[in-house]
Design a protein around this motif. Structure first.
Motif, short mmCIF file in Angstrom:
data_model
loop_
_atom_site.label_atom_id
_atom_site.label_comp_id
_atom_site.label_asym_id
_atom_site.label_seq_id
_atom_site.Cartn_x
_atom_site.Cartn_y
_atom_site.Cartn_z
N GLY A 67 0.81 -1.21 0.00
CA GLY A 67 0.00 0.00 0.00
C GLY A 67 0.85 1.26 0.00
N LYS A 68 0.17 2.37 -0.23
CA LYS A 68 0.82 3.67 -0.23
C LYS A 68 0.33 4.48 0.98
N ALA A 69 1.25 4.88 1.83
CA ALA A 69 0.88 5.64 3.03
C ALA A 69 0.54 7.08 2.66
N ALA A 70 -0.56 7.56 3.22
CA ALA A 70 -0.95 8.95 2.99
C ALA A 70 -0.02 9.89 3.77
N PRO A 71 0.31 11.04 3.21
CA PRO A 71 1.15 12.01 3.92
C PRO A 71 0.31 12.90 4.82
N ILE A 74 -4.90 9.88 10.03
CA ILE A 74 -5.91 9.00 10.62
C ILE A 74 -7.20 9.07 9.81
N LEU A 75 -7.54 10.25 9.32
CA LEU A 75 -8.74 10.39 8.51
C LEU A 75 -8.55 9.76 7.14
N GLU A 127 0.40 2.11 9.67
CA GLU A 127 1.74 1.71 10.13
C GLU A 127 2.70 2.90 10.12
N ALA A 128 2.62 3.74 9.08
CA ALA A 128 3.49 4.92 9.04
C ALA A 128 3.16 5.89 10.17
N LEU A 129 1.88 6.03 10.45
CA LEU A 129 1.47 6.91 11.54
C LEU A 129 1.97 6.41 12.88
N LEU A 130 1.90 5.10 13.10
CA LEU A 130 2.35 4.54 14.38
C LEU A 130 3.86 4.59 14.54
N LEU A 131 4.58 4.58 13.42
CA LEU A 131 6.03 4.79 13.52
C LEU A 131 6.33 6.20 14.02
N GLU A 132 5.49 7.16 13.58
CA GLU A 132 5.68 8.56 13.99
C GLU A 132 5.12 8.83 15.38
N GLN A 133 3.93 8.26 15.66
CA GLN A 133 3.26 8.46 16.95
C GLN A 133 2.89 7.10 17.53
N PRO A 134 3.84 6.40 18.15
CA PRO A 134 3.59 5.02 18.59
C PRO A 134 2.53 4.88 19.68
N ASN A 135 2.14 5.98 20.31
CA ASN A 135 1.13 5.90 21.37
C ASN A 135 -0.23 6.44 20.94
N TYR A 136 -0.46 6.51 19.64
CA TYR A 136 -1.73 7.03 19.13
C TYR A 136 -2.76 5.89 19.21
N ARG A 137 -3.64 5.95 20.21
CA ARG A 137 -4.54 4.84 20.48
C ARG A 137 -5.54 4.61 19.35
#
Length: 422
Positions: A40-44, A51-52, A71-81
């Protein structure tokens, strides 16, 4: 070999069972046939934009893109529930069709946490559907004092905090962020009611994390990167018997990227990176924070008319007082009026009539005027200024504030006196 595969299976089960919680906006059921294995392609974008975008991708059946984005978001913000919950949903979709955010986690024990995250997703999506009106101005921000560089506007119903710059007296949009308010909503009245106050307040100080650690120990983590106390209760709050203290702008605990829309004890909380950005715009003792149950979005012409009417009201009050037109002057006051020394309208009227009769001349100048609107549909005006009063037998200079309430005949003053902040 068996041990390695057993560990992988255990991790997968944990992701499905304990990943945190949230809601809207999938299709009613998402068939597993959509789960085509491809890269897949991660949204910027910002964490909120990502998240949206992930939610949109899930709704559109673009599961690979949704997975890459999460997955890209969690690499940046690993505690984003909320992102963890979406990742859990994406894994669950490999085994079954699910309905809505958190559909892969059917557990009554975490129902409250799930609903919190669903409400966070809902508020973020609602903001995307109804973005800031770039061609309109907030009627809550009418007059900036000259040295006031920015003002903060909190929309409690929308879980949103806006930053506006003072652009030669006109509010200019800078940015906005998702925000958390009190567990039981807004309109604080008493100590411990877990509500966020409504009104006009000022940032009074800064409590950096190091200071919070020394004062609160382990509990300091609740405030994240730091806290910026507000002037609650303000003068009107105290005259109305409202109690409580410690209403702050602050960050969130390290273990989470963001909190639910209704989660604080009355403060306004933001994700730590966003609180740090907001802090760049705060002037201690000067920045106004208007907390309202909604924003009045006005065309530029309507905003200018509303600003002019507010300034004319304050100027009319000043002129009537300076000209010793007692009856006209007192007509600006509400029947519910209280002064900072506890006078009601009757005693205030008697005193002012007596004082005016003793004067040969009066000159009153107002400097550094600011006017902000709070309340439902901007039903309250707060005017602050430095008052320079001179007469034949008295000279006095003070920082002053008037609270105005709108009634059927216009604006009436409900409180007047020395200001304690701003």
């Amino acid at each position: 070999m068996y041990t390695r595969w057993f560990k992988r299976l255990t991790i997968l089960v944990l992701l499905l069972v304990i990943a945190p919680a949230a809601r809207p906006i999938f299709s009613d059921s998402m068939p597993t046939s959509l789960l085509i294995e491809r890269k897949g392609k991660a949204a910027p974008g910002t964490p909120e934009q990502r998240i949206l975008a992930a939610i949109d991708a899930i709704r559109a059946g673009q599961i690979a893109d949704a997975t890459a984005t999460v997955e890209a978001l969690l690499l940046e913000q690993p505690n984003y529930r909320l992102a963890h919950l979406l990742r859990g949903d994406l894994y669950a979709m490999r085994a079954m069709a699910i309905r809505g955010i958190g559909g892969g986690l059917d557990n009554k024990e975490v129902a409250a946490q799930l609903e919190d995250l669903r409400q966070e997703a809902f508020q973020r999506n609602q903001h995307r559907l109804n973005p800031p009106h770039v061609n309109k101005l907030p009627g809550n921000l009418l007059v900036f004092a000259p040295e006031m560089k920015h003002a903060i506007l909190v929309d409690t119903r929308a879980s949103r905090i806006y930053i506006y710059a003072n652009d030669n007296g006109t509010p200019k949009y800078v940015t906005d962020f998702y925000a958390t308010i009190g567990k039981l909503g807004f309109d604080k009245y008493k100590e411990g009611d877990q509500r966020t106050p409504l009104g006009v307040y000022f940032v009074t100080s800064h409590l950096p994390r190091e200071q919070l650690d020394k004062t609160y120990g382990d509990k300091a983590d609740l405030y994240g990167v730091g806290a910026w106390p507000l002037s609650y209760p303000n003068e009107l709050d105290r005259s109305q018997g409202r109690t409580g203290h410690g209403i702050w702008l602050h960050g969130v605990p390290e273990a989470t990227y963001a909190r639910a829309p209704l989660a604080s004890n009355g403060c306004v909380a933001m994700a730590n990176p966003e609180m740090q950005k907001i802090a760049e715009y705060l002037q201690l003792g000067k920045t106004a924070v208007v907390i309202a149950p909604g924003v009045q979005w006005l065309t530029q012409d309507d905003w200018a008319k509303q600003r002019d009417r507010a300034m004319e009201t304050v100027e009319g009050w000043r002129h009537a007082w300076a000209e010793r037109q007692t009856s006209r002057y007192l007509n600006y006051y509400s029947d519910q009026f209280r002064s900072d020394d506890g006078q009601n309208l009757r005693t205030w009227s008697e005193q002012k009539a007596s004082v005016n009769n003793s004067k040969d001349w009066v000159d009153i100048e107002l400097k550094d005027l600011s006017i902000f609107a709070a309340g439902e549909n901007g039903s309250q005006l707060v005017s602050s200024f430095e008052q320079d009063y001179r007469s034949n037998n008295l000279e006095n200079r003070m920082k002053k504030r008037l609270y105005w309430q709108r009634d059927g005949q216009g604006w009436r003053i409900v409180w007047e006196g020395a200001s304690n902040a701003g």
